[in-house]
Structures are given as structure tokens and as C-alpha cells.
Design a protein around this motif. Structure first.
Motif, PDB file in Angstrom:
ATOM      1  N   UNK A  48       0.420  -1.379   0.309  1.00  0.00           N
ATOM      2  CA  UNK A  48       0.026  -0.121   0.732  1.00  0.00           C
ATOM      3  C   UNK A  48       0.572   1.393   0.410  1.00  0.00           C
ATOM      4  N   UNK A  49       0.275   2.249  -1.027  1.00  0.00           N
ATOM      5  CA  UNK A  49       1.424   3.574  -0.163  1.00  0.00           C
ATOM      6  C   UNK A  49       0.131   4.471   0.465  1.00  0.00           C
ATOM      7  N   UNK A  50       0.483   5.814   0.780  1.00  0.00           N
ATOM      8  CA  UNK A  50       0.040   6.557   1.950  1.00  0.00           C
ATOM      9  C   UNK A  50      -0.513   6.836   1.365  1.00  0.00           C
ATOM     10  N   UNK A  51      -0.362   7.217  -0.529  1.00  0.00           N
ATOM     11  CA  UNK A  51      -0.586   8.756  -1.133  1.00  0.00           C
ATOM     12  C   UNK A  51      -2.013   9.496  -1.184  1.00  0.00           C
ATOM     13  N   UNK A  52      -1.771  10.389  -0.388  1.00  0.00           N
ATOM     14  CA  UNK A  52      -3.914  11.598  -0.575  1.00  0.00           C
ATOM     15  C   UNK A  52      -4.927  10.052   0.330  1.00  0.00           C
ATOM     16  N   UNK A  53      -4.098  10.085   1.408  1.00  0.00           N
ATOM     17  CA  UNK A  53      -5.072   9.614   2.256  1.00  0.00           C
ATOM     18  C   UNK A  53      -4.773  10.322   4.190  1.00  0.00           C
ATOM     19  N   UNK A  54      -3.601  11.007   3.880  1.00  0.00           N
ATOM     20  CA  UNK A  54      -3.360  11.251   5.318  1.00  0.00           C
ATOM     21  C   UNK A  54      -3.882  12.581   5.519  1.00  0.00           C
TER      22      UNK A  54
END
Length: 279
Positions: free
Chosen positions: A198-204
Motif C-alpha cells: 500500500x502507499x499512503x498517498x492522498x489518504x492522510x
């Protein structure tokens, strides 16, 4: 070391139009200007050592030009920490030759976007891309979940992700946006623990309000993020910002301030990505 696995730059002739569209979608001012130089400046502000930028082909005719531009950007900015993936389209021909050329050019992986490419993620053409990329040791990063620009139909939802995982080897697959933007409950139930990243992009950080569609998106809070990380396995989570859609500096600060352990934060911010990128 901090590595942003999910960033974007755009050609000079379209970058202003793209940034204007971003600002209308996010409802806020875009911090980076969408250029390669702007990305480098953003990295310096955020203390990021490397950023992976991700070209997206919306038709197969764009692939060659986009990949040539990616190599040029690497030649100009590689010394300042930029790393490129390549573009590929589900209608790309001579797929094995294309992937071999991508590897020989020094690019680390490929980016696909089922919504922008109007193709469902469990289409056999994407599975062939995964297989061909794996043969060349290339990563595949895909948009996953809803897309704020095209919210009416989701081309990469949890059901389709599971179909792919059950059919082909996916150890080289990175699911953007923590496994599926705005579908995190289903991701937690069905995808966490699978042999994918998973990547954390545009989620935090931030929110999205798309004009004339009624789409409004809240990002993960601390408790939701920590639970997803622990359920999936911290060794399979990569830091990404989706810059210029989201601020690199704000995303780094968010991860630094979350409730994970310091060791877990270091793994996500750079350690895990360094391993799969060979840095």
C-alpha cells in the motif's frame, strides 16, 4: 532517508491547466507547481531524499513520448533525487519488449490508472502487464479505489483487486491510496495481509469536494491509519504524497506525528521503499 513513492510532474505546455483542475477538485491552493523543478523544491522543504514521479498514458500512442520524457527528467534531476516509473497502457503492443526497454532505460516500474485508462483492474490486459513487469523485475503502481475526478464508476475496487491477487503473482504490485481511496473498511476486511504494497498517498491530509458531483472525501484519521498499517503489515506500507495533489511537507509531518512507533515510521517513510527500489 525519506522516499515519496507517489509523485507527479507534468509537461510545461499543460501544467497550468492541470494545476487549475487540481485546485478546483481539492478546493485549495496547490503548493507545488507541477513541474520537475517544483517537485525538487518541494522535496527540499519537506526533507525528502527521493521522489518517484508517475507518468500516466491515457492512450497507447502516448507511451513512447511519456517514457522518453521520463528518461530526460531522470537525466536532468536524478542527481537531485528524482526517480521515474514508466507509462504503460492496457492496449500497449509487444508488451514484453516494452517492459524490457523500460528496464534497460533504468526506470524502476510502471504506473497504471484504471479510471483514466477506462479499463477494469481485473481485465486480462492488466494481468499481462503485471506478469510482464514481474519478469523484468519492475514494480507496478496502480490507482486504487475511487478517483475524485471520475467518481461515478470505480475501475479498481476491492472485488477486482481480489480477483487479480487470486489470479496472478502480485509481489511487485503497489496499491495507491492505502489500498483503495474511500474504500478503507473493505480494504481492512479483505485486502490487508495480501502480498501487495500500500502507499499512503492522498489518504492522510486534506479533504476533497468535487464541484457538481456531491463527492466529499475525508482522509484517514490516526486510529484508522494505524489499524490499517498493523493489519496489513508495516513492512508493506510505503510513504507517498500524490504531490502536487497533496503537500509533501504536510504528509511527512502527519506520519511523523502519528501513533506508530518510531521504527514503524522510519520503515514507512523510507526504509521499505529503499528496499524495493534498490537504494
Amino acid at each position: 532517508m525519506i522516499i515519496d513513492i507517489h509523485a507527479h510532474t507534468y509537461p510545461e505546455n499543460i501544467v497550468k491547466k492541470v494545476v487549475q483542475r487540481m485546485e478546483s477538485v481539492t478546493g485549495s491552493r496547490i503548493e507545488a507547481d507541477g513541474t520537475s523543478a517544483g517537485l525538487v523544491a518541494s522535496m527540499e522543504r519537506a526533507g525528502i531524499d527521493h521522489s518517484v514521479f508517475l507518468p500516466v498514458a491515457t492512450n497507447p500512442k502516448q507511451v513512447g513520448k511519456l517514457n522518453a520524457q521520463a528518461v530526460q527528467i531522470m537525466e536532468c534531476y536524478g542527481g537531485q533525487g528524482l526517480i521515474s516509473f514508466a507509462a504503460v497502457h492496457p492496449d500497449s503492443e509487444r508488451l514484453k519488449d516494452l517492459m524490457r526497454g523500460i528496464r534497460q532505460a533504468g526506470l524502476k516500474g510502471v504506473k497504471i490508472h484504471p479510471d483514466y485508462q477506462d479499463t477494469y483492474f481485473d481485465d486480462i490486459r492488466y494481468m499481462k502487464i503485471l506478469d510482464a513487469a514481474s519478469e523484468q523485475g519492475l514494480l507496478v503502481l496502480t490507482h486504487a479505489g475511487m478517483d475524485e475526478v471520475y467518481p461515478d464508476e470505480v475501475h479498481c475496487d476491492v472485488k477486482r483487486i481480489l480477483n487479480v491477487i487470486e489470479t496472478v503473482k502480485c509481489e511487485n504490485l503497489i496499491l495507491a491510496h492505502m489500498g483503495g481511496w474511500q474504500m478503507w473498511e473493505d480494504v481492512k476486511k479483505y485486502v490487508c495481509g495480501a502480498p501487495v504494497y500500500f502507499d499512503t498517498s492522498f489518504s492522510l491530509t486534506g479533504t476533497v469536494s468535487v464541484e457538481n458531483t456531491g463527492v466529499y472525501g475525508s482522509m484517514l484519521d490516526d486510529a484508522q491509519f494505524v489499524e490499517l498499517v498493523r493489519e496489513h503489515g508495516v513492512e508493506k506500507v510505503l510513504f507517498g504524497s500524490d504531490t502536487p495533489w497533496s503537500s509533501q511537507q504536510e504528509n511527512v509531518e502527519w506520519v511523523r506525528g502519528c501513533s506508530l512507533t518510531e521504527q514503524e515510521k522510519e520503515q514507512i517513510l523510507g526504509g521499505n521503499a529503499a528496499g524495493i527500489l534498490g537504494i
